[in-house]
Design an enzyme around this catalytic site. Structure first.
Site, PDB file in Angstrom:
ATOM      1  N   ASN A  38       1.780   2.925  -2.549  1.00  0.00           N
ATOM      2  CA  ASN A  38       1.180   3.876  -3.494  1.00  0.00           C
ATOM      3  C   ASN A  38      -0.051   4.531  -2.875  1.00  0.00           C
ATOM      4  O   ASN A  38      -0.258   5.736  -3.033  1.00  0.00           O
ATOM      5  CB  ASN A  38       0.805   3.169  -4.797  1.00  0.00           C
ATOM      6  N   ASN A  58      -5.552   1.874 -13.187  1.00  0.00           N
ATOM      7  CA  ASN A  58      -4.581   0.956 -12.590  1.00  0.00           C
ATOM      8  C   ASN A  58      -3.181   1.446 -12.929  1.00  0.00           C
ATOM      9  O   ASN A  58      -2.975   2.112 -13.947  1.00  0.00           O
ATOM     10  CB  ASN A  58      -4.785  -0.452 -13.173  1.00  0.00           C
ATOM     11  N   SER A  92       3.039   2.434 -16.344  1.00  0.00           N
ATOM     12  CA  SER A  92       1.895   2.731 -17.211  1.00  0.00           C
ATOM     13  C   SER A  92       0.665   2.894 -16.332  1.00  0.00           C
ATOM     14  O   SER A  92       0.376   2.028 -15.499  1.00  0.00           O
ATOM     15  CB  SER A  92       1.641   1.572 -18.189  1.00  0.00           C
ATOM     16  N   LEU A 109      -8.211  -9.878 -10.861  1.00  0.00           N
ATOM     17  CA  LEU A 109      -8.800  -9.343 -12.087  1.00  0.00           C
ATOM     18  C   LEU A 109     -10.084  -8.623 -11.694  1.00  0.00           C
ATOM     19  O   LEU A 109     -10.853  -9.142 -10.874  1.00  0.00           O
ATOM     20  CB  LEU A 109      -9.118 -10.497 -13.053  1.00  0.00           C
ATOM     21  N   HIS A 160       0.652   0.062 -13.630  1.00  0.00           N
ATOM     22  CA  HIS A 160       1.400  -1.168 -13.899  1.00  0.00           C
ATOM     23  C   HIS A 160       2.882  -0.799 -13.969  1.00  0.00           C
ATOM     24  O   HIS A 160       3.241   0.180 -14.636  1.00  0.00           O
ATOM     25  CB  HIS A 160       0.923  -1.797 -15.221  1.00  0.00           C
ATOM     26  N   GLY A 213       0.808  -1.226   0.000  1.00  0.00           N
ATOM     27  CA  GLY A 213       0.000   0.000   0.000  1.00  0.00           C
ATOM     28  C   GLY A 213       0.835   1.267   0.000  1.00  0.00           C
ATOM     29  O   GLY A 213       0.352   2.327   0.392  1.00  0.00           O
ATOM     30  N   ASP A 255      -4.439  -5.421 -17.620  1.00  0.00           N
ATOM     31  CA  ASP A 255      -3.489  -4.463 -18.215  1.00  0.00           C
ATOM     32  C   ASP A 255      -3.776  -4.130 -19.670  1.00  0.00           C
ATOM     33  O   ASP A 255      -2.867  -3.831 -20.437  1.00  0.00           O
ATOM     34  CB  ASP A 255      -2.055  -5.027 -18.110  1.00  0.00           C
TER      35      ASP A 255
END
Ligand code: GRF
Length: 186
Positions: free
Chosen positions: A13, A100, A134, A85, A102, A11, A143
Site C-alpha cells: 500500500n 488507517n 474501511s 496499537l 482496514h 508495504g 479500528d
C-alpha cells in the site's frame, strides 16, 4: 505536503500510494516508519528513494514514535498495515490527521488481532457474500475511529481467503491514494 506512512508488512500500500502521487506529479514528501527490522517495506522505500526508519515496539513504548512524529510534524499520518496499537498520546496530538486502512467493512471484522489473513478467513468462515475496505481516522482503540470511506467487493461461494485477500488488495490500491488526495486537498 509531508506524509508519514507507518507499515509493518510488505508495504504494497505504501508503494502504491507513493507511486500514485508521483505519476500525477504531485510532489508530496513521504517518510516511512516501520516497527520491524526486516520489513520488506524498507526494500520498497530504498527502491522508491524515500527515507525510512525502524522504530521498534520497545522504542514505541518508550515514546520514541511520539517524539519522532512531533519532530517530523507531518500533514498526514497514514497507517498502511501497521500492526501496533497507536499510542493514545499521539492520537490527541494529531486530531483528524491519522488514518488507517482496514481490510474489512468495519465495524465487522475489526479489533485487536483482526488483521491480514485472519480477517479474510473469518469472512469466508461466516459465508459472507461481500467484504471490502474501511479507511478511518485512528482513535485510541483498534479500528474504532470515524469511518471516512468504504468500498465493497463480492465474496463468491467458492472463494478462498486468498481469493478474498486479492479482491480486497485491489480495492485498497484503487481507493486509498484517492482518499488521501482528497483529505490533503480539503
Ligand atoms: C493491508 O491489507 C491493509 O488493509 C492492512 O494491512 C495490509 C497491508 O498490506 N491494514 P501491505 O503491507 O500494504 O502490503
Amino acid at each position: 505536503k509531508n506524509i508519514v506512512i507507518l507499515a509493518s508488512g510488505s508495504g504494497s500500500n505504501a508503494e502504491n500510494i507513493i507511486g500514485y502521487f508521483r505519476k500525477k506529479n504531485i510532489l508530496h514528501q513521504f517518510h516511512i516508519i516501520t516497527n520491524k527490522k526486516d520489513a520488506f517495506v524498507l526494500e520498497r522505500a530504498k527502491k522508491l528513494g524515500v527515507t525510512a526508519e525502524i522504530i521498534t515496539k520497545k522504542q514505541n513504548d518508550e515514546g520514541v514514535l511520539e517524539k519522532r512524529l512531533l519532530e517530523l510534524n507531518p500533514d498526514l499520518i497514514v497507517l498502511a498495515g501497521y500492526l501496533l496499537l497507536f499510542p493514545a498520546g499521539i492520537v490527541q496530538q494529531f486530531p483528524n490527521k491519522i488514518i488507517n486502512i482496514h481490510p474489512a467493512l468495519l465495524p465487522k471484522y475489526g479489533g485487536k488481532g483482526m488483521y491480514g489473513s485472519f480477517v479474510h478467513e473469518a469472512v469466508v468462515a461466516n459465508n459472507e457474500t461481500e467484504t471490502g475496505i474501511s479507511i478511518h481516522y485512528v482513535s485510541e482503540l483498534y479500528d474504532e475511529g470515524a469511518v471516512i470511506f468504504q468500498a465493497k467487493t463480492s465474496v463468491a461461494e467458492n472463494d478462498t481467503p486468498d481469493d478474498v485477500a486479492q479482491k480486497v488488495h485491489q480495492l485498497e490500491y484503487e481507493h486509498f491514494p484517492k482518499v488521501i488526495e482528497k483529505l490533503l486537498s480539503d
